[in-house]
Design a protein around this motif. Sequence first.
Motif, PDB file in Angstrom:
ATOM      1  N   TYR A 167      62.840  30.953 -35.749  1.00 31.27           N
ATOM      2  CA  TYR A 167      62.184  30.961 -34.431  1.00 31.27           C
ATOM      3  C   TYR A 167      62.420  32.290 -33.704  1.00 31.27           C
ATOM      4  CZ  TYR A 167      61.033  29.363 -29.687  1.00 31.27           C
ATOM      5  OH  TYR A 167      60.497  29.226 -28.430  1.00 31.27           O
ATOM      6  N   SER A 187      53.246  30.264 -23.227  1.00 34.34           N
ATOM      7  CA  SER A 187      54.481  30.995 -23.541  1.00 34.34           C
ATOM      8  C   SER A 187      54.975  30.529 -24.916  1.00 34.34           C
ATOM      9  CB  SER A 187      55.555  30.670 -22.493  1.00 34.34           C
ATOM     10  OG  SER A 187      55.858  29.277 -22.570  1.00 34.34           O
ATOM     11  N   LYS A 188      55.982  31.199 -25.435  1.00 35.20           N
ATOM     12  CA  LYS A 188      56.543  30.792 -26.720  1.00 35.20           C
ATOM     13  C   LYS A 188      57.155  29.384 -26.598  1.00 35.20           C
ATOM     14  CE  LYS A 188      59.449  32.592 -30.466  1.00 35.20           C
ATOM     15  NZ  LYS A 188      60.414  33.627 -30.901  1.00 35.20           N
ATOM     16  N   GLU A 189      57.785  29.103 -25.489  1.00 31.92           N
ATOM     17  CA  GLU A 189      58.349  27.764 -25.259  1.00 31.92           C
ATOM     18  C   GLU A 189      57.238  26.720 -25.262  1.00 31.92           C
ATOM     19  OE1 GLU A 189      59.389  24.144 -23.321  1.00 31.92           O
ATOM     20  OE2 GLU A 189      58.024  25.564 -22.402  1.00 31.92           O
ATOM     21  N   HIS A 190      56.126  27.050 -24.610  1.00 29.30           N
ATOM     22  CA  HIS A 190      55.006  26.108 -24.562  1.00 29.30           C
ATOM     23  C   HIS A 190      54.445  25.870 -25.968  1.00 29.30           C
ATOM     24  CE1 HIS A 190      50.778  24.997 -22.903  1.00 29.30           C
ATOM     25  NE2 HIS A 190      51.528  23.922 -23.021  1.00 29.30           N
ATOM     26  N   TYR A 235      56.669  23.535 -27.791  1.00 24.99           N
ATOM     27  CA  TYR A 235      56.437  22.159 -27.355  1.00 24.99           C
ATOM     28  C   TYR A 235      55.169  21.582 -27.993  1.00 24.99           C
ATOM     29  CZ  TYR A 235      55.285  18.129 -24.537  1.00 24.99           C
ATOM     30  OH  TYR A 235      54.944  16.861 -24.146  1.00 24.99           O
ATOM     31  N   GLU A 289      65.483  23.606 -33.182  1.00 27.24           N
ATOM     32  CA  GLU A 289      65.211  24.398 -31.969  1.00 27.24           C
ATOM     33  C   GLU A 289      64.811  23.524 -30.782  1.00 27.24           C
ATOM     34  OE1 GLU A 289      66.312  27.225 -32.182  1.00 27.24           O
ATOM     35  OE2 GLU A 289      66.218  27.687 -34.317  1.00 27.24           O
ATOM     36  N   ARG A 306      65.616  24.536 -27.256  1.00 32.10           N
ATOM     37  CA  ARG A 306      64.927  25.639 -26.592  1.00 32.10           C
ATOM     38  C   ARG A 306      63.864  25.154 -25.618  1.00 32.10           C
ATOM     39  NH1 ARG A 306      65.662  30.434 -29.212  1.00 32.10           N
ATOM     40  NH2 ARG A 306      67.333  30.205 -30.701  1.00 32.10           N
ATOM     41  N   LEU A 307      63.493  23.874 -25.736  1.00 33.93           N
ATOM     42  CA  LEU A 307      62.429  23.361 -24.867  1.00 33.93           C
ATOM     43  C   LEU A 307      62.922  23.225 -23.429  1.00 33.93           C
ATOM     44  CD1 LEU A 307      60.947  20.515 -27.112  1.00 33.93           C
ATOM     45  CD2 LEU A 307      59.999  22.803 -26.739  1.00 33.93           C
ATOM     46  N   ASP A 308      61.999  23.381 -22.487  1.00 31.19           N
ATOM     47  CA  ASP A 308      62.317  23.089 -21.085  1.00 31.19           C
ATOM     48  C   ASP A 308      62.735  21.627 -20.976  1.00 31.19           C
ATOM     49  OD1 ASP A 308      61.586  25.607 -20.393  1.00 31.19           O
ATOM     50  OD2 ASP A 308      59.603  25.082 -19.642  1.00 31.19           O
ATOM     51  N   GLN A 312      61.659  18.627 -23.368  1.00 35.89           N
ATOM     52  CA  GLN A 312      62.688  18.050 -24.236  1.00 35.89           C
ATOM     53  C   GLN A 312      62.732  16.532 -24.071  1.00 35.89           C
ATOM     54  OE1 GLN A 312      67.275  19.145 -24.872  1.00 35.89           O
ATOM     55  NE2 GLN A 312      66.065  20.862 -24.157  1.00 35.89           N
TER      56      GLN A 312
END
Lengths: 187, 187
Positions: B20, B45-48, B51, B102, B105-107, B111
């Motif tokens: 990641y 975003s990468k986080e999005h 998800y 990972e 890493r999620l908000d 999460q």
Amino acid sequence: MDRREEIYQKALDLFTERGYDNTPLSLIAKALGLSKGGLFHYFESKEHLLYLLHEYAVARDMNPIINEAESIQDPEDRTRFFLKRYTELLARKPYVRVLIHEVGRLDPHHQKAITKVWRRAFDLVRNAIGEMEAAGKAKPLDITFAAFALIGMCSWLFYWFDYSRPDSAANVSETFAEIFFKGIGMR
Amino acid sequence: MDRREEIYQKALDLFTERGYDNTPLSLIAKALGLSKGGLFHYFESKEHLLYLLHEYAVARDMNPIINEAESIQDPEDRTRFFLKRYTELLARKPYVRVLIHEVGRLDPHHQKAITKVWRRAFDLVRNAIGEMEAAGKAKPLDITFAAFALIGMCSWLFYWFDYSRPDSAANVSETFAEIFFKGIGMR
């Protein structure tokens, strides 16, 4: 506690509390009353610190368990001892969670050194199952996958365990031991 | 395969292959022949993206297993089905490894949505063990820790499995099922 150990403890605490990514070296320095430059007297980079923390935890927490287990002659007792002590280590020292989870961040040669320790624990369990099987005490099964079953049920703990109740660790390890030994066909 | 699915597949492949952290969005864009700006048409975003990949894998891989398992009346058959299909999912789809690893890493709200799915799988196993126990088929034990033993031995697979030999997955799940069901006191 010498200065180096103090640094390791603080870094482990911060990584455990905030996560590895969310803990810059500058924060560790600040918590120790050091400059970031001062930290570089003890290690070269964040990756190097992570490796030193692995080494530190292996020497202090993991090797004593493996060494003591290896000295136990009876394979069932040896496996029971390892299962109990390893489960309780994971439950009582939350920083082990960060170390295992972030092992992939290590440089390949550092990773290799740490994997060796895991390999030793795995061989300990796998050989013991093989001895129980050879003695006709455990039923025939794939001893590699059986060893991973034991190590997996214990290691997965860090994904779900409630660290605010460390005393439940004994019940966890008893349940796991019950399932595992009955599962491989022991009394 | 629509464009969105193509993007998800490529991102999963790259995350699995490179990790990641080592996969910037610019690399995913390049592999798809898109500009980085073009990617932001699909996520923020990468986080999005991470998800959305979780959501995608849950809908495609995980929910069907849980749904089908829940439709099985006999608790032993239900648990066997889940153990087998979940183990084989982990072994045959290496990207599940990245997603689970990972998830931190999620908000927090993302999460939480994913944890709900895991909770459903856990409840499925825990309830089934409870039913076996109530019917006198399994011996009395801590059904919460027993459920975590099963999920743990399966889930840990991604730390050790040789993904170049996906066909050994069936042997792994058979060994795990043998240990688990005998372990809780079933025939």
